[in-house]
Scaffold this motif. Structure first.
Motif, PDB file in Angstrom:
ATOM      1  N   GLU A 125      -3.023  -3.588  -6.050  1.00  0.00           N
ATOM      2  CA  GLU A 125      -3.561  -4.937  -6.258  1.00  0.00           C
ATOM      3  C   GLU A 125      -2.901  -5.933  -5.305  1.00  0.00           C
ATOM      4  O   GLU A 125      -3.571  -6.795  -4.729  1.00  0.00           O
ATOM      5  CB  GLU A 125      -3.386  -5.386  -7.709  1.00  0.00           C
ATOM      6  N   ASP A 126      -1.595  -5.807  -5.149  1.00  0.00           N
ATOM      7  CA  ASP A 126      -0.879  -6.688  -4.223  1.00  0.00           C
ATOM      8  C   ASP A 126      -1.309  -6.420  -2.780  1.00  0.00           C
ATOM      9  O   ASP A 126      -1.470  -7.356  -1.991  1.00  0.00           O
ATOM     10  CB  ASP A 126       0.636  -6.513  -4.364  1.00  0.00           C
ATOM     11  N   ALA A 127      -1.486  -5.150  -2.436  1.00  0.00           N
ATOM     12  CA  ALA A 127      -1.918  -4.802  -1.083  1.00  0.00           C
ATOM     13  C   ALA A 127      -3.246  -5.471  -0.767  1.00  0.00           C
ATOM     14  O   ALA A 127      -3.407  -6.092   0.293  1.00  0.00           O
ATOM     15  CB  ALA A 127      -2.032  -3.285  -0.938  1.00  0.00           C
ATOM     16  N   ILE A 128      -4.186  -5.368  -1.689  1.00  0.00           N
ATOM     17  CA  ILE A 128      -5.499  -5.980  -1.479  1.00  0.00           C
ATOM     18  C   ILE A 128      -5.361  -7.495  -1.337  1.00  0.00           C
ATOM     19  O   ILE A 128      -5.970  -8.103  -0.456  1.00  0.00           O
ATOM     20  CB  ILE A 128      -6.470  -5.598  -2.618  1.00  0.00           C
ATOM     21  N   LYS A 129      -4.529  -8.099  -2.177  1.00  0.00           N
ATOM     22  CA  LYS A 129      -4.329  -9.552  -2.118  1.00  0.00           C
ATOM     23  C   LYS A 129      -3.822  -9.973  -0.740  1.00  0.00           C
ATOM     24  O   LYS A 129      -4.354 -10.915  -0.135  1.00  0.00           O
ATOM     25  CB  LYS A 129      -3.336  -9.980  -3.209  1.00  0.00           C
ATOM     26  N   GLN A 177       0.833  -1.208   0.000  1.00  0.00           N
ATOM     27  CA  GLN A 177       0.000   0.000   0.000  1.00  0.00           C
ATOM     28  C   GLN A 177       0.866   1.256   0.000  1.00  0.00           C
ATOM     29  O   GLN A 177       0.621   2.184  -0.758  1.00  0.00           O
ATOM     30  CB  GLN A 177      -0.921  -0.003   1.214  1.00  0.00           C
ATOM     31  N   ARG A 178       1.912   1.265   0.799  1.00  0.00           N
ATOM     32  CA  ARG A 178       2.801   2.435   0.883  1.00  0.00           C
ATOM     33  C   ARG A 178       3.601   2.631  -0.402  1.00  0.00           C
ATOM     34  O   ARG A 178       4.075   3.723  -0.676  1.00  0.00           O
ATOM     35  CB  ARG A 178       3.739   2.303   2.072  1.00  0.00           C
ATOM     36  N   GLN A 179       3.743   1.557  -1.185  1.00  0.00           N
ATOM     37  CA  GLN A 179       4.473   1.645  -2.452  1.00  0.00           C
ATOM     38  C   GLN A 179       3.528   1.793  -3.648  1.00  0.00           C
ATOM     39  O   GLN A 179       3.953   1.689  -4.790  1.00  0.00           O
ATOM     40  CB  GLN A 179       5.332   0.391  -2.640  1.00  0.00           C
TER      41      GLN A 179
END
Length: 112
Positions: free
Chosen positions: A50-54, A44-46
Motif C-alpha cells: 500500500e505504501d509502495a503504491i502511494k 515494494q522490496r519490503q
C-alpha cells in the motif's frame, strides 16, 4: 540511493525519507519525485504494498506536473505499479497499469 537499495533496504528507506522531507521543504519537485520513487521501491522490496503504491502514485503526479519526457519517466513508474498490484493479486489494476506501460513504450518508439 539505488546502490544502497540493493545492499541495505532499511538504510535506503531512511535516506529516501530524509530526501523527501528536504525536497518538500525546498519545494524541489524533481527531488521529491525521485525520493517518492525511491521510497516506492523500498516499500515494494519490503512487501509494504500500500505504501509502495502511494509513493509511486505521488511520483506519477509529480511527473505529470513537471512535464519533460513524460512517457520515458512514466514507463518505469507504471511498470512498478503494475508489479505491485500483481504481487497483491489485483489482476485488474495490474493489467491497467501494464497497459499504460505498453502505451508509453509505443509512444517512446513512435517518436524515434
Amino acid at each position: 540511493g539505488k546502490q544502497l537499495l540493493k545492499r541495505n533496504i532499511r538504510s535506503a528507506s531512511v535516506r529516501f525519507k530524509k530526501a523527501l522531507m528536504l525536497a518538500k521543504q525546498l519545494n524541489d519537485i524533481d527531488a521529491e519525485k525521485r525520493a517518492s520513487r525511491g521510497l516506492g521501491a523500498c516499500c515494494q522490496r519490503q512487501n509494504l504494498y500500500e505504501d509502495a503504491i502511494k509513493y509511486y502514485l505521488r511520483a506519477v503526479e509529480l511527473t505529470e506536473k513537471t512535464g519533460g519526457d513524460i512517457e520515458f519517466e512514466m514507463r518505469d513508474l507504471y511498470n512498478s505499479i503494475a508489479e505491485v498490484y500483481a504481487d497483491i493479486g489485483d489482476t485488474e489494476k495490474a493489467l491497467d497499469y501494464y497497459d499504460r506501460y505498453l502505451k508509453c513504450i509505443g509512444a517512446d518508439t513512435d517518436e524515434r
